[in-house]
Design an enzyme around this catalytic site. Structure first.
Site, PDB file in Angstrom:
ATOM      1  N   LYS A  71       0.900  -1.032  -0.005  1.00 25.75           N
ATOM      2  CA  LYS A  71       0.068   0.036   0.064  1.00 25.75           C
ATOM      3  C   LYS A  71       0.692   1.303   0.034  1.00 25.75           C
ATOM      4  O   LYS A  71       0.510   2.287  -0.646  1.00 25.75           O
ATOM      5  CB  LYS A  71      -1.014  -0.051   1.210  1.00 25.75           C
ATOM      6  N   THR A  73       3.971   1.474  -0.955  1.00 24.72           N
ATOM      7  CA  THR A  73       4.792   1.639  -2.088  1.00 24.72           C
ATOM      8  C   THR A  73       3.772   2.104  -3.311  1.00 24.72           C
ATOM      9  O   THR A  73       4.317   2.772  -4.180  1.00 24.72           O
ATOM     10  CB  THR A  73       5.232   0.070  -2.630  1.00 24.72           C
ATOM     11  N   ARG A  94       2.747   8.370   6.855  1.00 26.12           N
ATOM     12  CA  ARG A  94       2.701   8.331   8.290  1.00 26.12           C
ATOM     13  C   ARG A  94       4.413   8.051   8.330  1.00 26.12           C
ATOM     14  O   ARG A  94       4.876   7.730   7.378  1.00 26.12           O
ATOM     15  CB  ARG A  94       2.026   7.404   9.088  1.00 26.12           C
ATOM     16  N   LYS A 105       7.130  -6.380  10.908  1.00 24.83           N
ATOM     17  CA  LYS A 105       6.633  -5.675   9.827  1.00 24.83           C
ATOM     18  C   LYS A 105       7.581  -4.926   8.763  1.00 24.83           C
ATOM     19  O   LYS A 105       7.915  -4.926   7.654  1.00 24.83           O
ATOM     20  CB  LYS A 105       5.721  -4.557  10.110  1.00 24.83           C
ATOM     21  N   ALA A 273      -2.915   1.880  13.238  1.00 25.37           N
ATOM     22  CA  ALA A 273      -4.251   1.918  12.499  1.00 25.37           C
ATOM     23  C   ALA A 273      -5.198   0.892  13.268  1.00 25.37           C
ATOM     24  O   ALA A 273      -6.284   0.937  12.755  1.00 25.37           O
ATOM     25  CB  ALA A 273      -3.997   1.364  11.092  1.00 25.37           C
ATOM     26  N   PHE A 301      -3.440  -0.187   7.138  1.00 24.63           N
ATOM     27  CA  PHE A 301      -3.954  -1.524   7.026  1.00 24.63           C
ATOM     28  C   PHE A 301      -4.983  -1.608   6.012  1.00 24.63           C
ATOM     29  O   PHE A 301      -5.038  -0.710   5.180  1.00 24.63           O
ATOM     30  CB  PHE A 301      -4.360  -2.125   8.477  1.00 24.63           C
ATOM     31  N   PHE A 381       3.296  -8.894  -9.231  1.00 25.07           N
ATOM     32  CA  PHE A 381       4.384  -9.733  -8.606  1.00 25.07           C
ATOM     33  C   PHE A 381       4.858 -10.505 -10.033  1.00 25.07           C
ATOM     34  O   PHE A 381       4.108 -10.942 -10.797  1.00 25.07           O
ATOM     35  CB  PHE A 381       4.341 -10.730  -7.509  1.00 25.07           C
ATOM     36  N   TRP A 409       6.983  -0.949  -8.318  1.00 25.06           N
ATOM     37  CA  TRP A 409       7.812  -1.503  -7.310  1.00 25.06           C
ATOM     38  C   TRP A 409       9.275  -1.591  -8.392  1.00 25.06           C
ATOM     39  O   TRP A 409      10.272  -1.290  -7.804  1.00 25.06           O
ATOM     40  CB  TRP A 409       7.489  -2.683  -6.648  1.00 25.06           C
TER      41      TRP A 409
END
Length: 556
Positions: A71, A73, A94, A105, A273, A301, A381, A409
């Protein structure tokens, strides 16, 4: 393939004064923290008020899985892509917490060719905002204990102190502690505990305050405990707010950095979150809307937590109107929601994908509950097959929402240009009909039931009699118009972290409620959620070190 930190380290960063100049920020209003990060002075922020607002884009996601969604990214890639297609766009994110950075994480600065830099600084100490919040929070704790020690006229009941301490680190051993041991000269024994800094009410307040005066007003209203007879005691009663404001003076100013492509980004604030409302600061968002034509921001999230709170708490309190929402999904994560194990997400399973798409569909439906136009971003991906991508596209077409295949990405903003075009077109052709989920005057427990039924699709909410009675007392004390901040697992629509997909008819277990009088919301704690996380068996901290050149390795 180079690692994220290697990509970030080799980035050709623009001097931060040049980045500020693109936003028409005068040199005297830039407070540099080195060559590549700065704070924006209050003088510049106050001078923006007369300007018109740009368009606000929220990036949210399906429920997170160990397979990854990307998210942050995607938020960065979208902001870069919007600038590439000629739209002056500013990114609002954030700040990362040290707890997840050293835990499981990892950091929160994006990945691959879609990152904000300086990556190491942002993920670690940055400009000291979190340290300032931690210090202000614990100063109040010390002053509460001092009032009790000296027997002041505040009359605090030591058994009814609700204010805990905080630390920006995952440490389960600090969840429940006793302070003041060792005799009367060392204080009064009090059973308390630690939360992680991002769960501090001060963090939530800093991220919801409009300016310094509003920040002070909110700090003064914080309820830290009760006198005998259940009379609330506030931070103002402790004579602590002046000193707390001194500690928070610089922390309330937005931080200016840049993406790998040299586009400006404001990274400011970082409430959890699930425990808090999970959005960057109102100050940064409102400033960004005055300085750019488009603002890309994210909520933590999945959309059941982050987006719901963004709409019902942040937008309601700040008077914001979102123009579009982007829901990020990956084929891998959708297959996990369909029952595939993490180790098998690279294998093709149309059955699992079809089942998992129900999770995406639920989030699309929920965004429509708020009247906000939606685009789906499929973060691709290399293991994704053309057939799987086609299945996702067909599902989105059936749902009547635009979908974009994204490769940011690997390709940076170029890989999200199609997404940017579709978002811009959606904003131009589909006006927002934004509306919060519930009215402010709805009773507190009914607000919780509304979220549970309309967003989580629960059949009912189970809550102890004591919780229901506490909500009624708060209504009588004048807190009934507060929104509700639901603290539950991020992995499921339910309060059971193992219930993937799009469950219906489940029972939401509401075990506790907390008052955040300064932040202006009631926290409903569901299931096994904790406000001080622990470290995993193999924390990321075990792989972080300094190389022979004094550079950080292992940070992700």
């Amino acid at each position: 393939m180079p690692t994220d930190i290697e990509i970030a380290r080799n980035a050709k960063k623009r001097p931060i004064m040049d980045v500020a100049e693109t936003l028409q920020i005068a040199p005297q209003d830039v407070i540099p923290y080195g060559h590549d990060k700065a704070k924006i002075a209050a003088q510049h922020l106050s001078g923006l008020r007369a300007r018109a607002n740009g368009k606000l884009i929220l990036v949210t996601a399906i429920n997170p899985t160990p397979a990854g969604e990307g998210k942050t990214t995607t938020s960065i890639g979208l902001a870069d892509a919007m600038n590439r297609i000629g739209n002056k766009t500013l990114l609002c994110l954030r700040e990362p917490s040290l707890g997840p950075c050293f835990g499981m994480k990892g950091g929160a600065t994006g990945g691959g060719q879609s990152q904000v830099v300086p990556m190491e600084d942002i993920n670690l100490h940055f400009t000291g905002d979190f340290h300032a919040i931690t210090s202000a929070h614990n100063l109040l704790s010390a002053m509460i204990d001092n009032h009790i020690h000296w027997g002041s006229d505040s009359g605090i009941d030591p058994t009814r102190i609700t204010w805990r301490r905080v630390l920006d680190m995952n440490d389960r051993n600090l969840r429940n502690v006793v302070t003041g041991l060792g005799g009367t000269k060392n204080g009064t024994p009090i059973e308390t505990g630690f939360d992680i800094t991002v769960a501090s009410e001060i963090m939530a307040i800093l991220c919801l305050a409009r300016d310094a005066q509003n920040l002070q007003d909110r700090l003064e209203r914080m309820v830290i405990g009760y006198r005998r007879g259940r009379v609330p005691v506030t931070a103002k009663d402790m004579n602590a707010v002046g000193a707390m404001m001194a500690l928070l003076k610089d922390a309330m100013l937005p931080n200016l950095v840049q993406t790998l492509e040299g586009n400006p980004a404001l990274v400011h604030g970082g409430p959890f979150a699930n425990i808090a409302h999970g959005c960057s600061s109102v100050i940064a968002t409102r400033a960004a809307l005055k300085m750019a034509d488009y603002v890309v921001t994210e909520a933590g999230f999945g959309a059941d937590l982050g987006a719901e709170k963004f709409f019902n708490i942040k937008c309601r309190q700040a008077g914001l109107v979102p123009n579009a929402a982007v829901i990020v999904a990956t084929v891998r994560a959708l297959k996990m929601h369909g029952g595939i194990a993490k180790d098998d997400v690279g294998s093709v399973s149309y059955d699992a994908l079809e089942k998992g798409l129900a999770n995406l569909g639920r989030h699309i439906e929920n965004m429509r509950e708020f009247g906000v136009p939606v685009v789906v971003a499929v973060n691709r991906f290399t293991s994704d097959t053309s057939g799987e991508i086609a299945a996702v596209e067909a599902f989105c077409a059936k749902m009547g929402v635009p979908v974009s295949l994204c490769t940011h990405w690997a390709e940076g903003g170029h890989g999200a240009e199609d997404l940017a075009q579709k978002v811009a077109q959606l904003i131009e052709t589909t006006p927002t009909e934004f509306r919060p989920l519930y009215p402010a005057d709805m009773p507190l427990f009914e607000k919780i039931e509304t979220i549970a039924r309309r967003i989580y699709r629960a059949s009912r909410v189970d809550a102890p009699k004591s919780v229901r009675e506490q909500l009624k007392r708060w209504e009588l004390e004048g807190y009934g118009d507060f929104p509700v901040c639901m603290a539950k697992t991020q992995y499921s629509f339910s309060s059971d972290a193992k219930l993937f997909g799009a469950p219906e008819g489940h029972v939401l277990q509401l075990r506790d409620v907390r008052l955040s009088a300064g932040a202006g919301f009631i926290v409903g704690i569901c299931g096994e959620i904790v406000t001080m996380p622990g470290l995993p068996r193999r924390p990321s901290a075990e792989s972080i070190y300094l190389n022979s050149a004094g550079q950080i390795e292992g940070l992700s």
